[in-house]
Design a protein around this motif. Structure first.
Motif, PDB file in Angstrom:
ATOM      1  N   PRO A  40       9.574  32.197   9.393  1.00  0.00           N
ATOM      2  CA  PRO A  40       9.311  32.019   7.964  1.00  0.00           C
ATOM      3  C   PRO A  40       7.811  31.859   7.696  1.00  0.00           C
ATOM      4  N   GLY A  41       7.372  32.389   6.566  1.00  0.00           N
ATOM      5  CA  GLY A  41       5.960  32.301   6.213  1.00  0.00           C
ATOM      6  C   GLY A  41       5.164  33.539   6.549  1.00  0.00           C
ATOM      7  N   TRP A  42       5.773  34.464   7.307  1.00  0.00           N
ATOM      8  CA  TRP A  42       5.121  35.736   7.625  1.00  0.00           C
ATOM      9  C   TRP A  42       5.745  36.837   6.783  1.00  0.00           C
ATOM     10  N   HIS A  43       4.905  37.764   6.289  1.00  0.00           N
ATOM     11  CA  HIS A  43       5.388  38.802   5.389  1.00  0.00           C
ATOM     12  C   HIS A  43       4.831  40.154   5.818  1.00  0.00           C
ATOM     13  N   ALA A  44       5.727  41.076   6.164  1.00  0.00           N
ATOM     14  CA  ALA A  44       5.344  42.432   6.560  1.00  0.00           C
ATOM     15  C   ALA A  44       5.358  43.316   5.322  1.00  0.00           C
ATOM     16  N   GLN A  45       4.198  43.829   4.945  1.00  0.00           N
ATOM     17  CA  GLN A  45       4.046  44.620   3.734  1.00  0.00           C
ATOM     18  C   GLN A  45       3.624  46.034   4.087  1.00  0.00           C
ATOM     19  N   ALA A  46       4.424  47.025   3.672  1.00  0.00           N
ATOM     20  CA  ALA A  46       4.069  48.419   3.901  1.00  0.00           C
ATOM     21  C   ALA A  46       2.843  48.778   3.081  1.00  0.00           C
ATOM     22  N   ARG A  47       1.849  49.381   3.711  1.00  0.00           N
ATOM     23  CA  ARG A  47       0.649  49.835   3.013  1.00  0.00           C
ATOM     24  C   ARG A  47       0.708  51.331   2.714  1.00  0.00           C
ATOM     25  N   SER A  48       1.539  52.041   3.440  1.00  0.00           N
ATOM     26  CA  SER A  48       1.753  53.468   3.257  1.00  0.00           C
ATOM     27  C   SER A  48       2.991  53.810   4.079  1.00  0.00           C
ATOM     28  N   PRO A  49       3.444  55.060   4.061  1.00  0.00           N
ATOM     29  CA  PRO A  49       4.565  55.408   4.942  1.00  0.00           C
ATOM     30  C   PRO A  49       4.226  55.278   6.424  1.00  0.00           C
ATOM     31  N   PHE A  50       2.939  55.083   6.731  1.00  0.00           N
ATOM     32  CA  PHE A  50       2.501  55.146   8.117  1.00  0.00           C
ATOM     33  C   PHE A  50       2.051  53.809   8.702  1.00  0.00           C
ATOM     34  N   ARG A  51       1.924  52.780   7.858  1.00  0.00           N
ATOM     35  CA  ARG A  51       1.392  51.542   8.405  1.00  0.00           C
ATOM     36  C   ARG A  51       1.801  50.351   7.549  1.00  0.00           C
ATOM     37  N   TYR A  52       1.595  49.153   8.100  1.00  0.00           N
ATOM     38  CA  TYR A  52       1.913  47.915   7.402  1.00  0.00           C
ATOM     39  C   TYR A  52       0.870  46.862   7.763  1.00  0.00           C
TER      40      TYR A  52
END
Length: 230
Positions: free
Chosen positions: A210-222
């Motif tokens: 908890p407290g970590w957030h994976a955010q897509a920046r493009s179809p190729f990376r996060y």
């Protein structure tokens, strides 16, 4: 070939302690060009780092798994052009990476150390911002969780782990785009292995605490974003 699951059985050529040193050094040398195209750090700097910087007081950045040192140098250069005070320490436990980074022309505000996050935690070290680039896909689940724990302890303000996403479009684009180039290095083969080893943001989100957030920046990376502990 299926990309439905991480190909954790694959090992990147540059991770072999007995790999060809000439090819390895060429790989480090090419990282600057590759990362400028695929890593998206200019945008990550603008969104996640620049707003935390000041003109009158240096902000400290710790670059974990700094490899050839190109990200550390780039962050320092962008901040300088923006008139902001920033110092960057790149760390890597691999002696070969450390030697290559240390051989770069000296830049005021950038230094490199051969050490690990666990050693820094044990020594009570801290930095305002902790970042990594293309590190997470190298790690097992247990190693990943250990790194997240370390980096959340090391950071005073924020943690940003940036990495590639596993998908067919990215695999095909990288395969075709690098085919004529980088034959004197591990760039192409290791890049394709990296994509096959990489996490997708949703599966990574299920793994992290908890407290970590994976955010897509493009179809190729996060970008995996975390807050300091304590």
């Amino acid at each position: 070939m299926s990309l439905s699951r991480r190909a954790t059985q694959l090992t990147e050529l540059m991770d072999d302690p007995d790999c060809d040193l000439r090819l390895l050094n060429n790989t480090y040398r090419h990282f600057g060009a590759i990362n400028a195209v695929v890593a998206g750090w200019r945008g990550t700097y603008r969104r996640g780092i620049r707003p935390l910087l000041r003109h009158d007081r240096p902000t400290t950045v710790l670059d974990v798994g700094s490899g050839g040192g190109d990200l550390a140098v780039a962050l320092r250069g962008w901040a300088r052009r923006d008139g902001l005070a920033l110092t960057v320490t790149g760390i890597d436990p691999d002696e070969r990476a450390f030697d290559f980074a240390r051989s770069r022309p000296p830049i005021d505000g950038v230094r490199f150390l051969r050490t690990s996050t666990s050693e820094l935690v044990a020594g009570g070290e801290r930095a305002d911002i902790v970042v990594s680039n293309h590190v997470l896909h190298h790690l097992s689940a247990d190693e990943l969780l250990a790194l997240l724990d370390d980096t959340s302890r090391l950071a005073r303000r924020t943690v940003l782990h940036s990495d590639i996403t596993r998908n067919r479009l990215g695999y095909a684009a990288f395969s075709v785009g690098t085919m004529p180039f980088f034959r004197d290095s591990f760039i192409r083969e290791d890049g394709l292995r990296s994509i096959r080893r990489s996490y997708r943001p949703r599966e990574l989100q299920r793994l992290v605490p908890p407290g970590w957030h994976a955010q897509a920046r493009s179809p190729f990376r996060y970008v995996l974003h975390g807050e300091p502990r304590g």
